[in-house]
Design a protein around this motif. Structure first.
Motif, PDB file in Angstrom:
ATOM      1  N   SER A 111       0.830  -1.217   0.000  1.00  0.00           N
ATOM      2  CA  SER A 111       0.000   0.000   0.000  1.00  0.00           C
ATOM      3  C   SER A 111       0.859   1.259   0.000  1.00  0.00           C
ATOM      4  O   SER A 111       0.440   2.294  -0.524  1.00  0.00           O
ATOM      5  N   ALA A 112       2.056   1.163   0.575  1.00  0.00           N
ATOM      6  CA  ALA A 112       2.959   2.321   0.591  1.00  0.00           C
ATOM      7  C   ALA A 112       3.683   2.485  -0.748  1.00  0.00           C
ATOM      8  O   ALA A 112       4.483   3.419  -0.913  1.00  0.00           O
ATOM      9  N   GLY A 113       3.434   1.576  -1.682  1.00  0.00           N
ATOM     10  CA  GLY A 113       3.978   1.722  -3.031  1.00  0.00           C
ATOM     11  C   GLY A 113       5.412   1.272  -3.197  1.00  0.00           C
ATOM     12  O   GLY A 113       6.068   1.636  -4.175  1.00  0.00           O
ATOM     13  N   VAL A 114       5.912   0.456  -2.253  1.00  0.00           N
ATOM     14  CA  VAL A 114       7.324   0.068  -2.351  1.00  0.00           C
ATOM     15  C   VAL A 114       7.541  -1.448  -2.461  1.00  0.00           C
ATOM     16  O   VAL A 114       8.682  -1.896  -2.427  1.00  0.00           O
ATOM     17  N   MET A 115       6.465  -2.222  -2.588  1.00  0.00           N
ATOM     18  CA  MET A 115       6.668  -3.674  -2.560  1.00  0.00           C
ATOM     19  C   MET A 115       6.994  -4.257  -3.919  1.00  0.00           C
ATOM     20  O   MET A 115       7.686  -5.250  -4.020  1.00  0.00           O
ATOM     21  N   HIS A 116       6.437  -3.639  -4.990  1.00  0.00           N
ATOM     22  CA  HIS A 116       6.663  -4.162  -6.326  1.00  0.00           C
ATOM     23  C   HIS A 116       6.032  -5.562  -6.409  1.00  0.00           C
ATOM     24  O   HIS A 116       5.679  -6.155  -5.395  1.00  0.00           O
TER      25      HIS A 116
ATOM     26  N   ALA B 284      -2.889   1.975   5.045  1.00  0.00           N
ATOM     27  CA  ALA B 284      -3.218   0.797   4.245  1.00  0.00           C
ATOM     28  C   ALA B 284      -4.631   0.319   4.556  1.00  0.00           C
ATOM     29  O   ALA B 284      -5.415  -0.009   3.669  1.00  0.00           O
ATOM     30  N   GLY B 285      -4.976   0.306   5.850  1.00  0.00           N
ATOM     31  CA  GLY B 285      -6.305  -0.126   6.253  1.00  0.00           C
ATOM     32  C   GLY B 285      -7.389   0.779   5.675  1.00  0.00           C
ATOM     33  O   GLY B 285      -8.416   0.302   5.174  1.00  0.00           O
ATOM     34  N   GLN B 286      -7.149   2.075   5.732  1.00  0.00           N
ATOM     35  CA  GLN B 286      -8.143   3.027   5.211  1.00  0.00           C
ATOM     36  C   GLN B 286      -8.322   2.889   3.705  1.00  0.00           C
ATOM     37  O   GLN B 286      -9.401   3.125   3.178  1.00  0.00           O
ATOM     38  N   LEU B 287      -7.250   2.513   3.021  1.00  0.00           N
ATOM     39  CA  LEU B 287      -7.318   2.375   1.561  1.00  0.00           C
ATOM     40  C   LEU B 287      -7.839   1.008   1.127  1.00  0.00           C
ATOM     41  O   LEU B 287      -7.950   0.722  -0.058  1.00  0.00           O
ATOM     42  N   GLY B 288      -8.127   0.124   2.095  1.00  0.00           N
ATOM     43  CA  GLY B 288      -8.579  -1.234   1.775  1.00  0.00           C
ATOM     44  C   GLY B 288      -7.446  -2.202   1.517  1.00  0.00           C
ATOM     45  O   GLY B 288      -7.678  -3.338   1.109  1.00  0.00           O
TER      46      GLY B 288
ATOM     47  N   HIS C 187       6.168   5.339  12.359  1.00  0.00           N
ATOM     48  CA  HIS C 187       6.076   5.255  10.888  1.00  0.00           C
ATOM     49  C   HIS C 187       5.237   4.041  10.490  1.00  0.00           C
ATOM     50  O   HIS C 187       4.361   4.134   9.638  1.00  0.00           O
ATOM     51  N   TYR C 188       5.569   2.885  11.097  1.00  0.00           N
ATOM     52  CA  TYR C 188       4.872   1.656  10.720  1.00  0.00           C
ATOM     53  C   TYR C 188       3.378   1.794  10.988  1.00  0.00           C
ATOM     54  O   TYR C 188       2.539   1.447  10.146  1.00  0.00           O
ATOM     55  N   HIS C 189       3.050   2.313  12.153  1.00  0.00           N
ATOM     56  CA  HIS C 189       1.648   2.475  12.525  1.00  0.00           C
ATOM     57  C   HIS C 189       0.925   3.364  11.509  1.00  0.00           C
ATOM     58  O   HIS C 189      -0.200   3.052  11.081  1.00  0.00           O
ATOM     59  N   TYR C 190       1.568   4.452  11.120  1.00  0.00           N
ATOM     60  CA  TYR C 190       0.975   5.355  10.124  1.00  0.00           C
ATOM     61  C   TYR C 190       0.697   4.602   8.811  1.00  0.00           C
ATOM     62  O   TYR C 190      -0.406   4.681   8.255  1.00  0.00           O
ATOM     63  N   HIS C 191       1.693   3.865   8.336  1.00  0.00           N
ATOM     64  CA  HIS C 191       1.515   3.166   7.054  1.00  0.00           C
ATOM     65  C   HIS C 191       0.478   2.041   7.182  1.00  0.00           C
ATOM     66  O   HIS C 191      -0.269   1.776   6.243  1.00  0.00           O
ATOM     67  N   GLU C 192       0.429   1.410   8.341  1.00  0.00           N
ATOM     68  CA  GLU C 192      -0.561   0.349   8.559  1.00  0.00           C
ATOM     69  C   GLU C 192      -1.977   0.928   8.575  1.00  0.00           C
ATOM     70  O   GLU C 192      -2.901   0.377   7.963  1.00  0.00           O
ATOM     71  N   GLN C 193      -2.136   2.049   9.282  1.00  0.00           N
ATOM     72  CA  GLN C 193      -3.455   2.685   9.339  1.00  0.00           C
ATOM     73  C   GLN C 193      -3.877   3.179   7.958  1.00  0.00           C
ATOM     74  O   GLN C 193      -5.032   3.044   7.562  1.00  0.00           O
TER      75      GLN C 193
END
Ligand SMILES: [Zn+2]
Length: 249
Positions: A31-36, A238-242, A230-236
């Motif tokens: 969701s953060a756009g870095v996994m490829h 990701a959750g909001q974006l589905g 940071h992790y919590h922000y990206h996790e939250q």
């Protein structure tokens, strides 16, 4: 050079549900756009340091669940039990985990601007205060190829040394952390730092963080508690974006 020797975080503990934990963290990276499409995250089991958990070779990083996370024996390099196989670049994780007992999690992925810098021979350097965990010049393995053998895994670990990050020219990056939260947060920050550095390099000669400046940035901006934030922000997010829909748990 920045070391990773922080204690294991509260969520990265013996008895944790590692399959779910890794599945969620892969979705967060995606969701953060870095996994490829072919990146991977491996996490060392705090209850059994000889066991690692990694997303499978075939499952999509955007829809995987806990059932797609593969336990691997670190000594033999083999999957534990029956089921889907780990990614072909598992040797990255085997070699680094065997050499670096303080490392609890490793991300390998292919962020665009890390690759951009690598192909014009500009070393990845800390320019963003939040990326103070980077060394003054990140090491580079000047060999654009995949790492699908034990021999190549060992050469990669040689190039990584005690760094937090290794750039592989034309290919991507390896990022390590004491915990999965730290490895995920650092990976997102590496991609951001590389984007800023690449943009700045197109305009002029970037001022990079060095010496005392870098040490201050690491101390103020890169402590485990900040990495967890940071992790919590990206996790939250990701959750909001589905991005965590159907992951389980
Ligand atoms: Zn790769």
């Amino acid at each position: 050079m920045t070391q990773v020797a922080e204690p294991i975080s509260a969520t990265h503990v013996p008895g944790a549900n590692y399959a779910l934990l890794v599945a969620r963290a892969v979705r967060v990276l995606n969701s953060a756009g870095v996994m490829h499409m072919s990146g991977h995250l491996a996490v060392r089991d705090a209850g059994d340091p000889n066991r690692i958990w990694i997303n499978s070779r075939k499952a999509s990083r955007s829809t995987l669940t806990a059932a797609d996370i593969v336990p691997v024996d670190l000594t033999t390099g083999k999957r534990i039990g029956a089921g889907d196989e780990p990614p072909s670049e598992l040797p990255i994780h085997l070699a680094v985990f065997r050499r670096r007992p303080e490392v609890g999690a490793i991300v390998h992925t292919h962020p665009e601007h890390v690759i951009v810098l690598s192909i014009v021979d500009i070393p990845l350097m800390p320019v963003h205060l939040a990326a103070g965990f980077l060394p003054e010049r990140a090491p580079v393995w000047d060999d654009p190829n995949i790492i699908n053998s034990q021999e190549r895994g060992e050469v990669l670990a040689d190039h990584l040394g005690d760094s937090t990050v290794l750039v592989i020219r034309g290919h991507g990056v390896v990022v390590v952390g004491a915990t999965f939260e730290e490895a995920v947060a650092r990976t997102v920050l590496v991609a951001e730092n590389a984007r800023i550095q690449a943009n700045a390099s197109a305009l002029g000669s970037p001022k990079t963080l060095k010496g005392d400046e870098l040490a201050r940035a690491a101390k103020q901006m890169c402590q485990p508690i900040v990495m967890k934030k940071h992790y919590h922000y990206h996790e939250q997010t990701a959750g909001q974006l589905g991005g965590l829909d159907g992951v389980g748990g």
